[in-house]
Design an enzyme around this catalytic site. Structure first.
Site, PDB file in Angstrom:
ATOM      1  N   THR A 117      -3.566  -0.919   1.636  1.00 12.14           N
ATOM      2  CA  THR A 117      -4.861  -1.509   1.194  1.00 12.14           C
ATOM      3  C   THR A 117      -5.273  -2.833   2.217  1.00 12.14           C
ATOM      4  OG1 THR A 117      -5.960  -3.080  -0.612  1.00 12.14           O
ATOM      5  CG2 THR A 117      -3.294  -3.013  -0.263  1.00 12.14           C
ATOM      6  N   TYR A 141      -0.869  -7.681  -5.768  1.00 11.58           N
ATOM      7  CA  TYR A 141      -1.271  -6.412  -5.368  1.00 11.58           C
ATOM      8  C   TYR A 141      -1.160  -6.208  -4.054  1.00 11.58           C
ATOM      9  CZ  TYR A 141      -4.214  -2.351  -4.043  1.00 11.58           C
ATOM     10  OH  TYR A 141      -4.554  -1.187  -3.289  1.00 11.58           O
TER      11      TYR A 141
END
Length: 328
Positions: A117, A141
């Site tokens: 990501t 995250y």
């Protein structure tokens, strides 16, 4: 030889399965169906319902299906949720990835393509983010994904496992043939949420933060169409199989749109002037994330759907398909 796709019943994973099948690959999907859907896996692919952290199960899949490559998509992905449940994210995204990587090494898997990501970059201070810039994720995250990147790189140094790490920017749209799309009921993807507001499936759209240091005060993101993203993975896998170097690769288009710009496009394409409510920032959201994409283009990847209005139209059409599925 076959490809194991973890999380292949989910949004991005299901599109990856379609691209692999279209390319003539044999595909096995491993998904616990916590957020994915059995119907999203085409009948041409084998579906195994189970967990990526189950090493005995993964070993059996590798041996029974002749797996030579793993494409790992299974993860939790909601940034605000990661702030309130960090340990859950470290367990699902990091601990289970460690188990999967260990199984890959033990069973002699040659190629590992990892879904990472742009959140690993943290608060960006550059117009375009290159893969070799310093990494400083600002939410659990992003940290959970960065830890997994490190594990893959260290496993490669110690063993024969070869990797490609693909850092996504904002994934959007749906398969142009209507075979798959973003189907999670409570998804937080902006374009999906805006499409649902346009179709009356939500009473309004919330915009989180209007005081960022951007031209209109809202966050800027690089929106990459999901089939284009899947084809980037295919290019990375092809490179690994042909002896190419391990790689870290941004996946985006190299230009961004603000939240309010996206809202305007959704209103224009849908023809609906839905309600938009402006609110405070969410925890963990950087102001701007736009990819530098020289590396992935160097593998021969070129986008086919780099058009925000087209991506929005795909999302709107997919919501109609989902509504018809629920009504049937």
């Amino acid at each position: 030889m076959a490809v194991l796709v973890t999380g292949g019943a989910g949004y991005i994973g299901s599109h990856m399965v379609l691209e692999l099948l279209d390319a003539g690959e044999q595909v096995v999907v491993l998904d616990n169906l916590s957020s994915g859907f059995r119907w999203a896996v085409p009948p041409e692919a084998a579906l195994v319902v189970g967990d990526v952290g189950d090493q005995e199960l993964v070993t059996r899949i590798v041996e029974e299906h002749g797996i030579d490559s793993i494409m790992h998509f299974a993860a939790r992905i909601v940034v605000p949720e990661s702030v309130t449940d960090p340990l859950g994210y470290y367990f699902n995204n990091t601990v289970k990835t460690r188990s999967l990587v260990e199984t890959a090494v033990r069973t002699g898997i040659r190629n590992f393509v990892f879904s990472s990501t742009a959140a690993v970059y943290g608060n960006a201070d550059a117009p375009l983010l290159a893969e070799d810039r310093p990494l400083s994720p600002i939410n659990p995250y992003g940290r959970s994904k960065l830890m997994s990147e490190w594990m893959l790189q260290d496993a490669h140094a110690a063993h024969s496992l070869r990797y490609a790490i693909l850092r996504y920017f904002n994934v959007a749209g749906a398969d142009p043939k209507g075979r798959s799309g973003q189907s999670t009921p409570h998804a937080t993807h902006l374009i999906k949420v805006a499409a649902q507001a346009a179709l009356g499936q939500r009473p309004h759209l919330d915009v989180f933060g209007t005081d960022y240091e951007t031209p209109d005060g809202t966050c800027i993101r690089d929106y990459v169409q999901v089939n284009d993203l899947a084809r980037a993975h295919l290019a990375a896998l092809k490179s690994l199989r042909e002896g190419g170097d391990c790689a870290v690769l941004n996946c985006g288009y190299g230009h961004g749109a603000s939240v309010l710009e996206v809202v305007d496009v959704v209103k224009r394409v849908s023809g609906v002037d839905f309600e938009v409510r402006l609110g405070p920032r969410r925890p963990g959201d950087p102001a701007r994330l736009v990819a530098q994409v020289d590396r992935i283009q160097g593998l021969g990847w070129q986008p086919q759907h780099d058009n925000l209005a087209e991506i929005v139209d795909q999302a709107l059409r997919w919501e109609h398909i989902l509504a018809a599925r629920k009504a049937a």
